[in-house]
Design a protein around this motif. Structure first.
Motif, PDB file in Angstrom:
ATOM      1  N   CYS A 144     -87.353  44.202 -12.157  1.00  0.00           N
ATOM      2  CA  CYS A 144     -86.239  43.433 -11.595  1.00  0.00           C
ATOM      3  C   CYS A 144     -84.952  44.234 -11.624  1.00  0.00           C
ATOM      4  N   PHE A 192     -81.666  46.946  -3.906  1.00  0.00           N
ATOM      5  CA  PHE A 192     -81.323  46.045  -2.808  1.00  0.00           C
ATOM      6  C   PHE A 192     -79.826  46.026  -2.521  1.00  0.00           C
ATOM      7  N   GLY A 193     -79.021  46.522  -3.447  1.00  0.00           N
ATOM      8  CA  GLY A 193     -77.581  46.589  -3.228  1.00  0.00           C
ATOM      9  C   GLY A 193     -77.132  47.882  -2.582  1.00  0.00           C
ATOM     10  N   TYR A 203     -74.254  44.009  -6.978  1.00  0.00           N
ATOM     11  CA  TYR A 203     -75.628  44.349  -7.357  1.00  0.00           C
ATOM     12  C   TYR A 203     -75.658  45.326  -8.530  1.00  0.00           C
ATOM     13  N   TYR A 212     -85.171  47.012  -8.727  1.00  0.00           N
ATOM     14  CA  TYR A 212     -85.063  46.539  -7.354  1.00  0.00           C
ATOM     15  C   TYR A 212     -83.754  45.792  -7.100  1.00  0.00           C
ATOM     16  N   THR A 213     -83.156  45.227  -8.144  1.00  0.00           N
ATOM     17  CA  THR A 213     -81.827  44.643  -7.968  1.00  0.00           C
ATOM     18  C   THR A 213     -80.821  45.715  -7.579  1.00  0.00           C
ATOM     19  N   GLY A 214     -80.859  46.837  -8.282  1.00  0.00           N
ATOM     20  CA  GLY A 214     -79.967  47.936  -7.914  1.00  0.00           C
ATOM     21  C   GLY A 214     -80.286  48.516  -6.545  1.00  0.00           C
ATOM     22  N   HIS A 273     -73.242  51.732  -2.807  1.00  0.00           N
ATOM     23  CA  HIS A 273     -73.751  50.742  -3.753  1.00  0.00           C
ATOM     24  C   HIS A 273     -72.809  49.542  -3.797  1.00  0.00           C
ATOM     25  N   ASP A 274     -73.367  48.362  -3.647  1.00  0.00           N
ATOM     26  CA  ASP A 274     -72.591  47.126  -3.733  1.00  0.00           C
ATOM     27  C   ASP A 274     -72.261  46.856  -5.202  1.00  0.00           C
ATOM     28  N   ALA A 316     -75.109  43.219 -11.559  1.00  0.00           N
ATOM     29  CA  ALA A 316     -76.305  42.429 -11.858  1.00  0.00           C
ATOM     30  C   ALA A 316     -77.402  43.304 -12.462  1.00  0.00           C
ATOM     31  N   ALA A 317     -77.584  44.504 -11.912  1.00  0.00           N
ATOM     32  CA  ALA A 317     -78.591  45.414 -12.460  1.00  0.00           C
ATOM     33  C   ALA A 317     -78.235  45.826 -13.882  1.00  0.00           C
TER      34      ALA A 317
END
Length: 276
Positions: A185, A192-193, A144, A188-190, A140-141, A147-148
């Motif tokens: 949001c 995409f990381g 991200y 999918y933010t989590g 996991h980035d 942000a999540a």
């Protein structure tokens, strides 16, 4: 290679629709909780609202969206107890947050409830990630993840503000559409990381756990039945609102006489006697 939309746009669209529906019913139930006077009825509406918002709008949206998640080179299985535990966390934290927001009714309660619910949503999301078994590792980035988490805190606080303020069905419908966007949001933010490292040596054998289809059918059936029951509660339930006491009826003449309050029917008027 990670594919978030293995079934095309169907999984995000269905997940969003379920989140909107769960938000709408959950907010309608929160209105009943605000108006309720009896303690039992109040807790009943709060519990149902927490189950709809945390269990349907958040957790079910997350799980349905995961139906489209694939990692090339390895099958994915789910740890059923951990998956169910993540749903229980979402419902529990939403219940605590609703209590702080609706029953306390202060700004501090709203902010505390938003922090609790947002943290619970993040915990639910990454518990769901941890419940996936695969021949490899997920990474996991941190950017991200942060942000999540920020989106989850903002979305949870907004949901609780709506639960405390909105009352009319059109306003609740608009709030539900916005909540569906926020929850999607955050998810999918989590997602995409994420990146994956696949172990090529064991790619032919399946890891332990249940497949997504094994969990999907019971989830869909249980979700449909639960939302149907909540809708029936809303349509058939009588609002337990405090009623103003009726004004006392004027006492009859007989009761006034018995209580010593005598009012004669004929009053002597000296001017009228002089005219005669």
């Amino acid at each position: 290679m990670i594919d978030h939309f293995a079934h095309g746009p169907w999984t995000p669209v269905i997940a969003y629709a379920v989140s909107v529906l769960g938000s709408f019913i959950g907010l309608m139930l929160s209105v009943r909780a605000r108006r309720s006077a009896g303690r039992f009825a109040r807790w009943q509406w709060l519990a149902l609202s927490a189950a709809c918002l945390g269990g349907t709008a958040v957790w079910s949206m997350h799980f349905i969206a995961m139906m489209g998640f694939r990692v090339s080179g390895t099958p994915i299985r789910y740890d059923t107890p951990l998956t169910l535990a993540s749903g229980a966390v979402a419902i529990l934290v939403m219940g605590v947050a609703l209590y702080l927001t609706i029953r306390r009714g202060t700004r501090a309660g709203l902010l505390a409830g938003g922090a609790i619910a947002g943290s619970g949503i993040v915990a639910m999301h990454y518990m769901g990630m941890a419940s996936m078994n695969m021949h490899g590792e997920l990474h996991h980035d941190p950017v991200y993840v942060a942000a999540a988490a920020a989106i989850a805190l903002a979305a949870a606080t907004a949901a609780l503000w709506f639960a405390r303020r909105v009352e009319s069905p059109p306003a609740i419908a608009l709030a539900s559409l916005l909540m569906g966007v926020a929850v999607s949001c955050m998810h999918y933010t989590g997602m995409f990381g994420m990146s994956a490292t696949v172990d090529a040596e064991h790619h032919l054998s399946a890891p332990e756990g249940a497949t997504s289809s094994d969990l999907l059918l019971p989830l869909v059936v249980a979700l449909f039945v639960f939302l149907l029951v909540c809708s029936l509660f809303l349509m058939l339930g009588v609002e337990d609102t405090p009623r103003r006491p009726a004004a006392p009826a004027p006492a009859p003449e007989k009761e006034k006489a018995e209580s010593g309050e005598y009012s004669p029917r004929h009053v002597f008027d000296p001017n009228r006697s002089r005219d005669r």
